[in-house]
Scaffold this motif. Sequence first.
Motif, mmCIF file in Angstrom:
data_model
loop_
_atom_site.group_PDB
_atom_site.id
_atom_site.type_symbol
_atom_site.label_atom_id
_atom_site.label_comp_id
_atom_site.label_asym_id
_atom_site.label_seq_id
_atom_site.Cartn_x
_atom_site.Cartn_y
_atom_site.Cartn_z
ATOM 1 N N ALA A 20 0.812 -1.214 0.000
ATOM 2 C CA ALA A 20 0.000 0.000 0.000
ATOM 3 C C ALA A 20 0.852 1.273 0.000
ATOM 4 C CB ALA A 20 -0.941 -0.010 1.209
ATOM 5 N N PHE A 21 1.942 1.273 0.748
ATOM 6 C CA PHE A 21 2.788 2.471 0.807
ATOM 7 C C PHE A 21 3.398 2.781 -0.553
ATOM 8 C CE2 PHE A 21 6.806 4.651 2.320
ATOM 9 C CZ PHE A 21 6.175 5.847 2.630
ATOM 10 N N LEU A 22 3.810 1.745 -1.289
ATOM 11 C CA LEU A 22 4.348 1.966 -2.636
ATOM 12 C C LEU A 22 3.290 2.574 -3.536
ATOM 13 C CD1 LEU A 22 6.521 -1.141 -3.540
ATOM 14 C CD2 LEU A 22 7.177 0.959 -2.391
ATOM 15 N N SER A 23 2.061 2.067 -3.436
ATOM 16 C CA SER A 23 0.966 2.614 -4.238
ATOM 17 C C SER A 23 0.735 4.081 -3.909
ATOM 18 C CB SER A 23 -0.323 1.825 -4.008
ATOM 19 O OG SER A 23 -0.178 0.515 -4.486
ATOM 20 N N GLU A 24 0.762 4.405 -2.618
ATOM 21 C CA GLU A 24 0.592 5.796 -2.200
ATOM 22 C C GLU A 24 1.661 6.702 -2.807
ATOM 23 O OE1 GLU A 24 -1.696 7.479 -0.281
ATOM 24 O OE2 GLU A 24 -2.887 5.643 -0.362
ATOM 25 N N LEU A 25 2.893 6.210 -2.851
ATOM 26 C CA LEU A 25 3.987 7.004 -3.413
ATOM 27 C C LEU A 25 3.974 7.011 -4.939
ATOM 28 C CD1 LEU A 25 7.006 6.074 -1.108
ATOM 29 C CD2 LEU A 25 5.761 8.228 -1.177
ATOM 30 N N GLY A 26 3.484 5.934 -5.548
ATOM 31 C CA GLY A 26 3.479 5.825 -7.003
ATOM 32 C C GLY A 26 4.632 5.012 -7.569
ATOM 33 N N ILE A 27 5.303 4.229 -6.733
ATOM 34 C CA ILE A 27 6.432 3.403 -7.166
ATOM 35 C C ILE A 27 5.900 2.171 -7.898
ATOM 36 C CG2 ILE A 27 8.376 1.985 -6.391
ATOM 37 C CD1 ILE A 27 8.610 3.967 -3.997
ATOM 38 N N THR A 28 6.462 1.892 -9.073
ATOM 39 C CA THR A 28 6.018 0.747 -9.863
ATOM 40 C C THR A 28 7.207 -0.119 -10.293
ATOM 41 O OG1 THR A 28 6.104 2.012 -11.921
ATOM 42 C CG2 THR A 28 3.989 1.949 -10.766
ATOM 43 N N LEU A 29 6.921 -1.390 -10.477
ATOM 44 C CA LEU A 29 7.911 -2.321 -10.990
ATOM 45 C C LEU A 29 8.119 -2.049 -12.475
ATOM 46 C CD1 LEU A 29 9.599 -4.969 -10.667
ATOM 47 C CD2 LEU A 29 7.517 -6.200 -11.307
ATOM 48 N N VAL A 30 9.382 -2.019 -12.896
ATOM 49 C CA VAL A 30 9.716 -1.875 -14.315
ATOM 50 C C VAL A 30 9.985 -3.264 -14.902
ATOM 51 C CG1 VAL A 30 11.385 -0.944 -15.981
ATOM 52 C CG2 VAL A 30 10.620 0.466 -14.050
ATOM 53 N N GLU A 31 10.917 -3.993 -14.289
ATOM 54 C CA GLU A 31 11.319 -5.313 -14.794
ATOM 55 C C GLU A 31 12.136 -6.012 -13.727
ATOM 56 O OE1 GLU A 31 10.901 -8.193 -16.612
ATOM 57 O OE2 GLU A 31 10.573 -6.776 -18.247
ATOM 58 N N CYS A 32 12.255 -7.325 -13.851
ATOM 59 C CA CYS A 32 13.120 -8.085 -12.949
ATOM 60 C C CYS A 32 13.597 -9.339 -13.642
ATOM 61 C CB CYS A 32 12.410 -8.426 -11.636
ATOM 62 S SG CYS A 32 11.013 -9.555 -11.806
ATOM 63 N N GLY A 33 14.677 -9.888 -13.128
ATOM 64 C CA GLY A 33 15.244 -11.134 -13.615
ATOM 65 C C GLY A 33 16.041 -11.749 -12.495
ATOM 66 N N PRO A 34 16.574 -12.940 -12.680
ATOM 67 C CA PRO A 34 17.320 -13.586 -11.603
ATOM 68 C C PRO A 34 18.473 -12.720 -11.079
ATOM 69 C CG PRO A 34 16.856 -15.154 -13.347
ATOM 70 C CD PRO A 34 16.470 -13.789 -13.870
ATOM 71 N N GLY A 35 18.305 -12.247 -9.844
ATOM 72 C CA GLY A 35 19.343 -11.457 -9.190
ATOM 73 C C GLY A 35 19.219 -9.961 -9.345
ATOM 74 N N TRP A 36 18.166 -9.472 -10.023
ATOM 75 C CA TRP A 36 18.045 -8.023 -10.186
ATOM 76 C C TRP A 36 16.579 -7.598 -10.290
ATOM 77 C CZ3 TRP A 36 15.792 -5.985 -14.596
ATOM 78 C CH2 TRP A 36 15.637 -6.856 -15.676
ATOM 79 N N CYS A 37 16.356 -6.298 -10.071
ATOM 80 C CA CYS A 37 15.016 -5.723 -10.138
ATOM 81 C C CYS A 37 15.147 -4.234 -10.445
ATOM 82 C CB CYS A 37 14.305 -5.933 -8.805
ATOM 83 S SG CYS A 37 12.581 -5.409 -8.755
ATOM 84 N N GLU A 38 14.196 -3.706 -11.210
ATOM 85 C CA GLU A 38 14.143 -2.267 -11.499
ATOM 86 C C GLU A 38 12.743 -1.734 -11.201
ATOM 87 O OE1 GLU A 38 15.325 -1.527 -15.543
ATOM 88 O OE2 GLU A 38 17.449 -1.697 -15.038
ATOM 89 N N SER A 39 12.705 -0.517 -10.686
ATOM 90 C CA SER A 39 11.439 0.161 -10.415
ATOM 91 C C SER A 39 11.563 1.628 -10.804
ATOM 92 C CB SER A 39 11.072 0.035 -8.932
ATOM 93 O OG SER A 39 12.007 0.735 -8.138
ATOM 94 N N SER A 40 10.413 2.306 -10.830
ATOM 95 C CA SER A 40 10.433 3.718 -11.195
ATOM 96 C C SER A 40 9.369 4.484 -10.425
ATOM 97 C CB SER A 40 10.224 3.896 -12.702
ATOM 98 O OG SER A 40 8.924 3.481 -13.068
#
Length: 144
Positions: A20-40
């Motif tokens: 819920a806190f991420l939604s409030e801020l507006g943070i979203t998942l961009v992409e992920c793969g084994p060992g990494w993750c990106e958000s914006s």
Amino acid sequence: MHAPDPHYRKVVEAGFREAAFLSELGITLVECGPGWCESSLRIQPRHLQHTGVIHAGVQATIADHTAGGAAMTVTGPEDFILTTEFKIHLLRAGTGDALLCRAQVLKPGKAFHVVESEVFALSDDKKTLISKLSATMAVLPRSR
């Protein structure tokens, strides 16, 4: 890096969608793969502190949660991730239109993963590293 859960992407997506806190801020998942993750995050006036720069709490939140997403990609389906500690270096004042965060697992383990996140401020065609987080993520059984 090896992903022990073949459904890791669904787990990471749910972790971003259901926080819920991420939604409030507006943070979203961009992409992920084994060992990494990106958000914006698209920067809004509510993300700024009184001097007009991106609040350290916003930077810490995107860096921590994205690190957790990266950690989940190398965690088995019977476990979950919980941050046990992190340190964030605020390298320069953050200004821009958006944030992009990339987290990378440095050392996966049975009980703990060590993860690093980099937070970039985006403005037009410019990408500036504004903060860097190092974190230890505990691997805990879901049955707790």
